[in-house]
Design a protein around this motif. Structure first.
Motif, PDB file in Angstrom:
ATOM      1  N   MET A  53      65.321   4.688  33.605  1.00 50.74           N
ATOM      2  CA  MET A  53      66.447   3.814  32.630  1.00 50.74           C
ATOM      3  C   MET A  53      67.733   4.431  32.790  1.00 50.74           C
ATOM      4  SD  MET A  53      64.353   5.099  28.963  1.00 50.74           S
ATOM      5  CE  MET A  53      65.470   4.452  28.251  1.00 50.74           C
ATOM      6  N   HIS A  54      68.718   3.682  33.272  1.00 46.23           N
ATOM      7  CA  HIS A  54      69.854   3.948  33.400  1.00 46.23           C
ATOM      8  C   HIS A  54      70.814   4.210  31.771  1.00 46.23           C
ATOM      9  CE1 HIS A  54      70.287  -0.394  31.750  1.00 46.23           C
ATOM     10  NE2 HIS A  54      71.707   0.529  31.263  1.00 46.23           N
ATOM     11  N   MET A  55      71.723   4.998  31.460  1.00 47.62           N
ATOM     12  CA  MET A  55      72.308   5.206  30.695  1.00 47.62           C
ATOM     13  C   MET A  55      73.585   4.760  30.631  1.00 47.62           C
ATOM     14  SD  MET A  55      74.724   8.600  29.914  1.00 47.62           S
ATOM     15  CE  MET A  55      75.588   8.625  30.845  1.00 47.62           C
ATOM     16  N   PRO A  56      73.692   3.214  29.567  1.00 48.57           N
ATOM     17  CA  PRO A  56      74.310   2.178  29.075  1.00 48.57           C
ATOM     18  C   PRO A  56      75.681   3.038  29.024  1.00 48.57           C
ATOM     19  CG  PRO A  56      72.902   2.201  27.823  1.00 48.57           C
ATOM     20  CD  PRO A  56      72.970   3.404  28.367  1.00 48.57           C
ATOM     21  N   ASP A  57      77.553   2.503  29.182  1.00 47.91           N
ATOM     22  CA  ASP A  57      78.417   3.092  29.370  1.00 47.91           C
ATOM     23  C   ASP A  57      78.774   3.764  28.000  1.00 47.91           C
ATOM     24  OD1 ASP A  57      78.904   2.508  32.095  1.00 47.91           O
ATOM     25  OD2 ASP A  57      79.474   0.688  31.678  1.00 47.91           O
ATOM     26  N   ASP A  58      78.329   2.711  27.055  1.00 49.13           N
ATOM     27  CA  ASP A  58      79.000   3.557  25.724  1.00 49.13           C
ATOM     28  C   ASP A  58      77.685   4.713  25.562  1.00 49.13           C
ATOM     29  OD1 ASP A  58      76.916   1.388  25.819  1.00 49.13           O
ATOM     30  OD2 ASP A  58      77.883   0.676  24.255  1.00 49.13           O
ATOM     31  N   LEU A  59      76.844   5.520  25.990  1.00 49.76           N
ATOM     32  CA  LEU A  59      76.545   6.235  25.498  1.00 49.76           C
ATOM     33  C   LEU A  59      77.504   7.698  25.539  1.00 49.76           C
ATOM     34  CD1 LEU A  59      73.661   7.227  23.835  1.00 49.76           C
ATOM     35  CD2 LEU A  59      72.884   6.839  26.209  1.00 49.76           C
ATOM     36  N   ASN A  60      77.714   8.003  25.084  1.00 50.94           N
ATOM     37  CA  ASN A  60      78.544   9.352  24.800  1.00 50.94           C
ATOM     38  C   ASN A  60      78.163  10.269  24.703  1.00 50.94           C
ATOM     39  OD1 ASN A  60      80.800  11.424  24.679  1.00 50.94           O
ATOM     40  ND2 ASN A  60      82.034   9.825  25.479  1.00 50.94           N
ATOM     41  N   ILE A  61      77.998  11.461  25.984  1.00 54.06           N
ATOM     42  CA  ILE A  61      76.805  12.619  25.299  1.00 54.06           C
ATOM     43  C   ILE A  61      77.680  13.642  24.651  1.00 54.06           C
ATOM     44  CG2 ILE A  61      75.940  15.028  26.257  1.00 54.06           C
ATOM     45  CD1 ILE A  61      74.290  12.262  26.838  1.00 54.06           C
ATOM     46  N   ASP A  62      78.681  13.772  24.915  1.00 52.22           N
ATOM     47  CA  ASP A  62      80.331  14.556  24.309  1.00 52.22           C
ATOM     48  C   ASP A  62      79.941  14.333  22.359  1.00 52.22           C
ATOM     49  OD1 ASP A  62      80.816  16.403  26.036  1.00 52.22           O
ATOM     50  OD2 ASP A  62      82.775  14.869  26.760  1.00 52.22           O
ATOM     51  N   ALA A  63      79.956  12.591  22.427  1.00 52.03           N
ATOM     52  CA  ALA A  63      80.110  12.361  21.398  1.00 52.03           C
ATOM     53  C   ALA A  63      78.541  12.661  20.279  1.00 52.03           C
ATOM     54  CB  ALA A  63      80.538  10.885  20.838  1.00 52.03           C
ATOM     55  N   MET A  64      77.673  12.434  21.208  1.00 53.96           N
ATOM     56  CA  MET A  64      76.316  13.337  20.554  1.00 53.96           C
ATOM     57  C   MET A  64      76.356  14.553  20.442  1.00 53.96           C
ATOM     58  SD  MET A  64      74.298  10.925  23.308  1.00 53.96           S
ATOM     59  CE  MET A  64      72.419  10.963  22.217  1.00 53.96           C
ATOM     60  N   ILE A  65      76.699  15.507  20.767  1.00 52.88           N
ATOM     61  CA  ILE A  65      76.776  16.782  20.840  1.00 52.88           C
ATOM     62  C   ILE A  65      77.670  16.670  19.441  1.00 52.88           C
ATOM     63  CG2 ILE A  65      78.334  18.831  21.564  1.00 52.88           C
ATOM     64  CD1 ILE A  65      75.408  18.317  22.783  1.00 52.88           C
ATOM     65  N   ASP A  66      78.797  16.145  19.120  1.00 52.26           N
ATOM     66  CA  ASP A  66      79.671  16.149  18.290  1.00 52.26           C
ATOM     67  C   ASP A  66      78.873  15.820  17.027  1.00 52.26           C
ATOM     68  OD1 ASP A  66      81.698  17.525  19.797  1.00 52.26           O
ATOM     69  OD2 ASP A  66      83.315  15.481  20.149  1.00 52.26           O
ATOM     70  N   ASP A  67      78.817  14.871  17.217  1.00 49.68           N
ATOM     71  CA  ASP A  67      77.335  14.487  15.772  1.00 49.68           C
ATOM     72  C   ASP A  67      76.466  15.432  15.329  1.00 49.68           C
ATOM     73  OD1 ASP A  67      79.408  12.574  15.103  1.00 49.68           O
ATOM     74  OD2 ASP A  67      77.822  10.948  16.030  1.00 49.68           O
ATOM     75  N   LEU A  68      76.101  16.085  16.563  1.00 49.54           N
ATOM     76  CA  LEU A  68      74.491  16.983  16.161  1.00 49.54           C
ATOM     77  C   LEU A  68      75.536  18.418  15.477  1.00 49.54           C
ATOM     78  CD1 LEU A  68      72.230  18.378  16.588  1.00 49.54           C
ATOM     79  CD2 LEU A  68      72.408  18.530  18.795  1.00 49.54           C
ATOM     80  N   ARG A  69      76.707  18.921  15.507  1.00 50.74           N
ATOM     81  CA  ARG A  69      76.977  19.984  15.169  1.00 50.74           C
ATOM     82  C   ARG A  69      77.578  19.886  13.818  1.00 50.74           C
ATOM     83  NH1 ARG A  69      80.419  24.682  17.428  1.00 50.74           N
ATOM     84  NH2 ARG A  69      80.641  23.161  19.437  1.00 50.74           N
ATOM     85  N   THR A  70      78.127  18.167  13.616  1.00 45.22           N
ATOM     86  CA  THR A  70      78.590  18.015  11.950  1.00 45.22           C
ATOM     87  C   THR A  70      76.767  18.091  11.837  1.00 45.22           C
ATOM     88  OG1 THR A  70      80.022  16.975  12.933  1.00 45.22           O
ATOM     89  CG2 THR A  70      79.092  16.076  10.761  1.00 45.22           C
ATOM     90  N   LEU A  71      75.899  17.640  11.664  1.00 49.08           N
ATOM     91  CA  LEU A  71      74.656  17.381  10.858  1.00 49.08           C
ATOM     92  C   LEU A  71      74.176  19.400  10.822  1.00 49.08           C
ATOM     93  CD1 LEU A  71      72.692  14.767  11.403  1.00 49.08           C
ATOM     94  CD2 LEU A  71      74.256  14.661  10.094  1.00 49.08           C
ATOM     95  N   VAL A  72      73.915  19.987  12.057  1.00 52.63           N
ATOM     96  CA  VAL A  72      73.726  21.776  11.747  1.00 52.63           C
ATOM     97  C   VAL A  72      75.154  22.030  11.085  1.00 52.63           C
ATOM     98  CG1 VAL A  72      73.173  23.041  13.158  1.00 52.63           C
ATOM     99  CG2 VAL A  72      72.557  21.170  13.828  1.00 52.63           C
ATOM    100  N   GLU A  73      75.840  22.294  10.529  1.00 51.94           N
ATOM    101  CA  GLU A  73      76.761  22.897  10.050  1.00 51.94           C
ATOM    102  C   GLU A  73      76.649  22.685   8.709  1.00 51.94           C
ATOM    103  OE1 GLU A  73      80.268  22.865  11.934  1.00 51.94           O
ATOM    104  OE2 GLU A  73      79.759  24.397  14.043  1.00 51.94           O
ATOM    105  N   VAL A  74      76.203  21.359   8.401  1.00 56.24           N
ATOM    106  CA  VAL A  74      75.906  20.887   6.892  1.00 56.24           C
ATOM    107  C   VAL A  74      74.443  21.093   6.757  1.00 56.24           C
ATOM    108  CG1 VAL A  74      75.708  19.301   4.767  1.00 56.24           C
ATOM    109  CG2 VAL A  74      77.146  19.155   6.744  1.00 56.24           C
TER     110      VAL A  74
END
Length: 364
Positions: free
Chosen positions: A1-22
């Protein structure tokens, strides 16, 4: 499976950090309200529209819809098993290809992946996302809503953590907890032990009988896990309690075990035995996941499917006859433990898999 251009791993990590830190321990409604708002914000930021908070006695659930004819429910939960203060001792971090912190694997990582996966789709019609507040404590306040949305949508993708090695969860045992209470009569253990009715002795009989109900050869496990009895070392105990974990693979075994607990009778003269509990999550048969798993195999050749002992909200949807595929969340391990982790390099592939499944269901 290819990774779409708009799938940003850094953004995913940022959102994960947001949820974990709550932090979001089950049963802490104030903390879960803060968590639900954070989840809703991430959904709205990535998908647009409005994520609605559905209030319940257990805390708010989060519901989002892409509109149009309902076709697929993406299901998860935002409550975690870790008490407040865990984050201070074990903060979120990314190191050596692993993200760690309370809830990264079970199941905040899966939520983030699913949201970002759906965000890659130009057409999000027919998609619903439901993130509940009480999965870790039995889903009593969310079960009716889960079942309602599953029936309305007709297919369910559960973003719980992957099985070992990244496999999908194609079957789950039904599971439940029973509490056996014994009432006896206190007396002085030295002066007149014969005047008492020993609840601990009665509980011991019950434990041996209950443990013998297991049938591991057909997937039924009956495991006494917690026991308490007595008050002082010179008093015949008047009360005792035993907690029992039960897992079954079939509806017939669910009925057999529940009937056996209901039929428990005392062994010690004068003792009384009462039972509370049930197998609250019905079994998720592998037949419920067969069609969706075949889709997943076409999207990601070589991915494995496994039947597992743990339960999830997918048990409820599968029991309704709604096609359900589980284990679509994070690849990692250590659920409910201090070494919990998520494999960062797998995040894009898993987000892509959710997106591919959603698209296939939309076009079916």
């Amino acid at each position: 499976m290819h990774m779409p251009d708009d799938l940003n791993i850094d953004a995913m990590i940022d959102d994960l950090r947001t949820l974990v830190e709550v932090e979001s321990p089950s049963r802490d409604v104030e903390a879960l309200t803060t968590s639900a708002n954070a989840v809703a914000s991430v959904i709205e930021n990535r998908l647009g529209g409005r994520a609605v908070l559905v209030e319940s006695e257990a805390g708010p659930h989060v519901h989002w819809s892409g509109g149009g004819d309902r076709k697929v429910l993406v299901l998860g939960h935002h409550d975690t098993v870790f008490p407040l203060g865990t984050l201070e001792r074990r903060p979120f971090k990314v190191d050596g290809g692993h993200a760690t912190g309370p809830g990264v694997f079970d199941m905040l990582g899966g939520l983030v992946q699913a949201i970002h996966g759906v965000a890659t789709l130009e057409d999000r019609s027919g998609v619903e996302i439901l993130v509940t507040a009480d999965e870790e404590v039995g889903s009593r306040a969310s079960r009716a809503l889960i079942e309602e949305r599953a029936l309305a949508c007709g297919a369910v993708l559960v973003c719980e953590g992957a099985a070992d090695g990244g496999g999908l969860k194609t079957g789950r045992k039904g599971c439940g907890t029973f509490e056996v209470s014994v009432t006896g009569r206190a007396s002085h253990a030295g002066l007149e032990p014969e005047a008492g009715i020993n609840a601990l002795v009665e509980a011991s009989h019950q434990v041996l009988h209950i443990a013998a109900l297991g049938r591991p050869d057909i997937g039924t496990t009956v495991t006494p896990t917690v026991a308490s009895a007595g008050t002082l070392d010179n008093v015949v105990p008047a009360e005792a309690k035993v907690v029992v974990d039960v897992r079954v693979e079939s509806a017939a075994e669910k009925e057999r075990i529940e009937s056996a607990f209901a039929a428990l009778t005392p062994h010690v003269d004068g003792a009384k035995v009462s039972v509370e509990g049930a197998i609250g999550r019905p079994p998720m048969p592998e037949s419920a996941s067969a069609e969706l798993f075949a889709l997943a195999q076409r999207l990601l050749p070589g991915i494995e499917g496994r039947a597992v002992g743990g339960g999830s909200d997918g048990n409820f949807t599968a029991a309704l006859g709604v096609p359900t595929l589980d284990g679509l969340g994070a690849v990692g391990g250590g659920a409910h433990a201090d070494h919990e982790y998520l494999v960062v390099d797998s995040m894009a592939e898993r987000a892509n898999l959710v997106a591919g499944l959603v698209k296939a269901i939309q076009n079916a």
